[in-house]
Write an enzyme that holds these catalytic residues in place. Structure first.
Site, PDB file in Angstrom:
ATOM      1  N   ASN A   1       8.397   1.171   2.756  1.00 56.51           N
ATOM      2  CA  ASN A   1       7.462   1.847   3.228  1.00 56.51           C
ATOM      3  C   ASN A   1       7.464   1.733   4.795  1.00 56.51           C
ATOM      4  O   ASN A   1       7.384   0.598   5.407  1.00 56.51           O
ATOM      5  CB  ASN A   1       5.843   1.319   2.965  1.00 56.51           C
ATOM      6  CG  ASN A   1       4.978   2.007   3.603  1.00 56.51           C
ATOM      7  OD1 ASN A   1       4.976   2.922   4.343  1.00 56.51           O
ATOM      8  ND2 ASN A   1       3.644   1.099   3.479  1.00 56.51           N
TER       9      ASN A   1
ATOM     10  N   LYS B   1       6.289   2.955   7.174  1.00 52.65           N
ATOM     11  CA  LYS B   1       4.875   2.971   7.890  1.00 52.65           C
ATOM     12  C   LYS B   1       5.234   4.133   9.302  1.00 52.65           C
ATOM     13  O   LYS B   1       6.156   4.915   8.952  1.00 52.65           O
ATOM     14  CB  LYS B   1       4.357   1.726   8.554  1.00 52.65           C
ATOM     15  CG  LYS B   1       4.491   0.937   7.319  1.00 52.65           C
ATOM     16  CD  LYS B   1       3.477  -0.458   7.437  1.00 52.65           C
ATOM     17  CE  LYS B   1       3.639  -1.275   6.258  1.00 52.65           C
ATOM     18  NZ  LYS B   1       2.655  -2.582   6.517  1.00 52.65           N
TER      19      LYS B   1
ATOM     20  N   HIS C   1      -2.755   2.938   0.079  1.00 53.62           N
ATOM     21  CA  HIS C   1      -2.139   1.789   0.949  1.00 53.62           C
ATOM     22  C   HIS C   1      -3.525   1.180   1.582  1.00 53.62           C
ATOM     23  O   HIS C   1      -4.297   1.911   2.161  1.00 53.62           O
ATOM     24  CB  HIS C   1      -1.367   2.294   1.950  1.00 53.62           C
ATOM     25  CG  HIS C   1      -0.362   0.955   2.551  1.00 53.62           C
ATOM     26  ND1 HIS C   1      -0.944   0.358   3.432  1.00 53.62           N
ATOM     27  CD2 HIS C   1       0.626   0.203   2.187  1.00 53.62           C
ATOM     28  CE1 HIS C   1      -0.334  -0.837   3.643  1.00 53.62           C
ATOM     29  NE2 HIS C   1       0.773  -0.757   2.934  1.00 53.62           N
TER      30      HIS C   1
ATOM     31  N   GLU D   1      -3.810  -0.096   4.532  1.00 56.84           N
ATOM     32  CA  GLU D   1      -4.056   0.546   5.812  1.00 56.84           C
ATOM     33  C   GLU D   1      -4.814   2.039   6.069  1.00 56.84           C
ATOM     34  O   GLU D   1      -5.527   2.100   6.763  1.00 56.84           O
ATOM     35  CB  GLU D   1      -2.624   0.455   6.531  1.00 56.84           C
ATOM     36  CG  GLU D   1      -2.110  -0.778   6.806  1.00 56.84           C
ATOM     37  CD  GLU D   1      -0.513  -0.990   7.130  1.00 56.84           C
ATOM     38  OE1 GLU D   1       0.110   0.097   7.039  1.00 56.84           O
ATOM     39  OE2 GLU D   1       0.082  -2.052   6.861  1.00 56.84           O
TER      40      GLU D   1
ATOM     41  N   GLU E   1      -0.747  -4.973  -3.838  1.00 59.54           N
ATOM     42  CA  GLU E   1      -0.600  -5.612  -2.544  1.00 59.54           C
ATOM     43  C   GLU E   1      -1.653  -6.165  -2.251  1.00 59.54           C
ATOM     44  O   GLU E   1      -2.711  -5.830  -1.717  1.00 59.54           O
ATOM     45  CB  GLU E   1      -0.234  -4.303  -1.519  1.00 59.54           C
ATOM     46  CG  GLU E   1       0.753  -3.343  -2.048  1.00 59.54           C
ATOM     47  CD  GLU E   1       1.470  -3.014  -0.778  1.00 59.54           C
ATOM     48  OE1 GLU E   1       2.546  -2.949  -0.470  1.00 59.54           O
ATOM     49  OE2 GLU E   1       0.921  -2.023  -0.017  1.00 59.54           O
TER      50      GLU E   1
ATOM     51  N   GLY F   1       2.243  -7.699   5.958  1.00 56.80           N
ATOM     52  CA  GLY F   1       2.736  -7.721   7.464  1.00 56.80           C
ATOM     53  C   GLY F   1       2.192  -9.231   7.932  1.00 56.80           C
ATOM     54  O   GLY F   1       2.330  -9.492   9.369  1.00 56.80           O
TER      55      GLY F   1
ATOM     56  N   SER G   1       4.706  -8.876   2.360  1.00 56.71           N
ATOM     57  CA  SER G   1       5.830  -9.958   2.815  1.00 56.71           C
ATOM     58  C   SER G   1       6.962 -10.264   1.791  1.00 56.71           C
ATOM     59  O   SER G   1       7.229 -11.549   1.937  1.00 56.71           O
ATOM     60  CB  SER G   1       5.116 -11.270   3.459  1.00 56.71           C
ATOM     61  OG  SER G   1       4.243 -10.702   4.530  1.00 56.71           O
TER      62      SER G   1
HETATM   63  C1  PEP Z   1       3.353  -2.511   2.652  1.00 55.71           C
HETATM   64  O1  PEP Z   1       2.870  -2.351   3.826  1.00 55.71           O
HETATM   65  O2  PEP Z   1       3.283  -1.831   1.872  1.00 55.71           O
HETATM   66  C2  PEP Z   1       3.965  -4.023   3.017  1.00 55.71           C
HETATM   67  C3  PEP Z   1       4.123  -4.733   1.823  1.00 55.71           C
HETATM   68  O3  PEP Z   1       4.188  -4.452   4.109  1.00 55.71           O
HETATM   69  P1  PEP Z   1       5.100  -5.822   4.187  1.00 55.71           P
HETATM   70  O4  PEP Z   1       6.259  -6.116   3.352  1.00 55.71           O
HETATM   71  O5  PEP Z   1       5.423  -5.667   5.881  1.00 55.71           O
HETATM   72  O6  PEP Z   1       4.155  -6.995   4.087  1.00 55.71           O
END
Ligand code: PEP
Length: 251
Positions: free
Chosen positions: A9, A11, A96, A98, A168, A174, A214
């Site tokens: 992703n 973003k 997601h 966000e 998630e 993040g 992460s």
């Molecule tokens: C995400 O935004 O889907 C995600 C898992 O981000 P990160 O791997 O940076 O934590």
């Protein structure tokens, strides 16, 4: 049998030139390799057509990161599922955290988006997960159950089977904090049990459930070794081939 999938992703990162270079670099890095999972790149809307065209003859899939909850018309600035499908992309990331937190996307809105995505043959990668306070209050199981049932459980079993689920935990996205391998397995098994109760054991067993938060080269192998973790949705580590490739190769 369900697929193992590693999806990136991106973003709101990379210009078109940078994104296309990243896709080309990954394509070259995977060439001739015996990869044991499907690979998907979730690019900004502006990159979809170019990246899909670059990856046409490869096994790497392309995903949007959102879509409109309307089919077409006077919705200035929105991108429809038909527009996404016309680029050659095959997937769309929906729900997601966000999008939920910053753009007010509710389960009701997401439900509309999922139906529209499926109507254009796009595969939703549907994200669910709890925030830290919910985890600390022991509510994470009920939170993901509600997200699944409110957004998805009006789908027929045939339509639900076209989805990929991404768990998630919002506190891990993040932040550099990752769910432990045991925490991931525990909740992925719970998600699969919830799917089995609604759609039956066969659908549940055939649904890919990805972990996101992460995930990186050093923890991917342990996370993916869990029986109910079928891959990852990767944010930060998907922006550089030397970080993303080892995650793909964790299978
Ligand atoms: C995400 O935004 O889907 C995600 C898992 O981000 P990160 O791997 O940076 O934590």
């Amino acid at each position: 049998m369900r697929k193992n999938i590693v999806a990136g992703n991106w973003k709101m990162n990379t210009t078109l030139t940078e994104g296309l270079a990243l896709a080309k670099e990954l394509k070259a890095a995977l060439q001739g390799k015996d990869i044991k999972c499907d690979v998907v790149l979730g690019t900004p809307f502006t990159h979809l057509a170019s990246v899909a065209s670059e990856l046409k003859s490869t096994k790497i899939g392309v995903s949007a990161q959102n879509c409109a909850n309307k089919e077409s018309g006077a919705y200035t600035g929105e991108i429809s599922v038909a527009m996404i499908a016309s680029t050659g992309a095959q997937y769309v990331i929906l729900g997601h955290s966000e999008r939920r937190a910053y753009y007010g996307e509710t389960n009701a809105i997401l439900k509309e988006k999922v139906v529209l995505a499926l109507s254009q043959g796009l595969k939703p990668i549907f994200c669910i997960g709890e925030v830290l306070e919910e985890r600390e209050a022991g509510k994470h199981f009920s939170v993901v159950e509600a997200q699944l049932s409110e957004a998805l459980f009006d789908l027929s079993s045939a339509d639900f089977s076209k989805l990929v689920i991404a768990y998630e935990p919002v506190w891990a996205i993040g932040t550099g904090k990752t769910a432990s391998s045991d925490q991931a397995q525990e909740i992925h098994a719970h998600i699969r049990k919830t799917l089995a109760a609604k759609y039956g054991e066969a659908v549940a067993q055939n649904t890919s459930i990805l972990y996101g938060g992460s995930c990186n080269a050093s923890n991917a192998k342990e996370l993916f070794a869990n029986a109910d973790v079928d891959g990852g949705l990767i944010g930060g580590a998907a922006l550089a081939v030397d970080k993303f490739l080892p995650i793909i190769e964790a299978f």
